[in-house]
Write an enzyme that holds these catalytic residues in place. Structure first.
Site, PDB file in Angstrom:
ATOM      1  CG  ASP A  31     -19.068  -1.936 -42.002  1.00 26.96           C
ATOM      2  OD1 ASP A  31     -19.731  -1.748 -43.033  1.00 26.96           O
ATOM      3  OD2 ASP A  31     -19.327  -1.393 -40.909  1.00 26.96           O
TER       4      ASP A  31
ATOM      5  CG  ASP B  56     -21.544   3.741 -43.605  1.00 30.94           C
ATOM      6  OD1 ASP B  56     -22.299   4.714 -43.687  1.00 30.94           O
ATOM      7  OD2 ASP B  56     -20.894   3.301 -44.585  1.00 30.94           O
TER       8      ASP B  56
END
Length: 236
Positions: A30, A32
């Site tokens: 991922d 953020d």
């Protein structure tokens, strides 16, 4: 099994004595709050004077309290209408930083012959730059629509679909495994929010990084203190 603290702030929910980096061929991140230090959508919203409003939706989505990620993202993006590309440049140059250990972990994985995938509910404006900075092999994320240098408050549909949510992250991980001729058991997935759980659920090793409680509870390994490269303490 009972969670085991391997070292301070490093928790294993599985037995890990024989795991090696060489057991894996792909690592999916991922972006953020995992690879990078911010939630980009929240920081863009700051330029529109709407950070608190957008951040509240982001937090609820990451905790899993909002189950329709696509709807939550559309709501947040609509609040970005009128923000300039110049303001987004400012977010990238002034606020976005790689999280500690990110470059070291990516480098170690590439040295071990692994491919690196970045799957994000965020935006290509940032993922493309992080991809170049870290030498990441593959990415999937969302496209913000821009007209006359300003955000329209809408997303652009892409050939694979409309929005990269949790199910799309899982689909991209599985498609990448198929393309590489490997099984999902040979993949590692790292994330922090509820929308990372689908891809973490099909990976051979799931890693929560400074994650929401529900994600920590379901991950095989949880890094609660220190940098991303602490995963290397688990994988010999």
């Amino acid at each position: 099994m009972t969670p085991t603290e391997i070292a301070s702030g490093l928790i294993a929910n599985i037995s890990t004595p024989d795991l090696k980096l060489s057991d894996f061929k792909l690592i999916a991140f991922d972006m953020d709050s995992t690879l990078i230090n911010i939630e980009c959508v929240d920081e863009i919203a700051d330029a529109a004077g709407r950070k608190a409003e957008v951040a509240a939706i982001t937090e609820a989505a990451m905790r899993g309290e909002i189950t329709d990620y696509k709807d939550s993202l559309r709501r947040r993006v609509a609040l970005l209408k009128g923000v300039s590309v110049e303001s987004m440049e400012g977010v990238y140059h002034e606020r976005l930083k790689l999280n500690p250990g990110a470059a070291e972990l990516v480098h170690a994985c590439k040295e071990a012959g692994m491919k690196v995938l970045l799957v994000s509910g965020g935006f290509t404006f940032f993922t493309d730059r992080v991809q170049r900075e870290l030498g990441i092999d593959y990415t999937r994320s969302n496209v913000l629509e821009v007209e006359d240098g300003l955000l329209t408050g809408r997303l652009v549909d892409q050939p694979w679909g409309d929005i990269c949510d949790g199910e799309e992250k899982k689909k991209m991980l599985l498609e990448t495994c198929a393309m590489l001729g490997i099984t999902s058991a040979q993949a590692i997935a790292m994330g922090d929010g509820a929308n990372d759980l689908p891809m973490m659920g099909v990976a051979g090793l799931s890693v929560a990084y400074h994650a929401k409680p529900a994600v920590r509870a379901q991950a095989m390994v949880a890094i609660n203190e220190g940098g991303l490269n602490r995963l290397l303490e688990v994988l010999a």
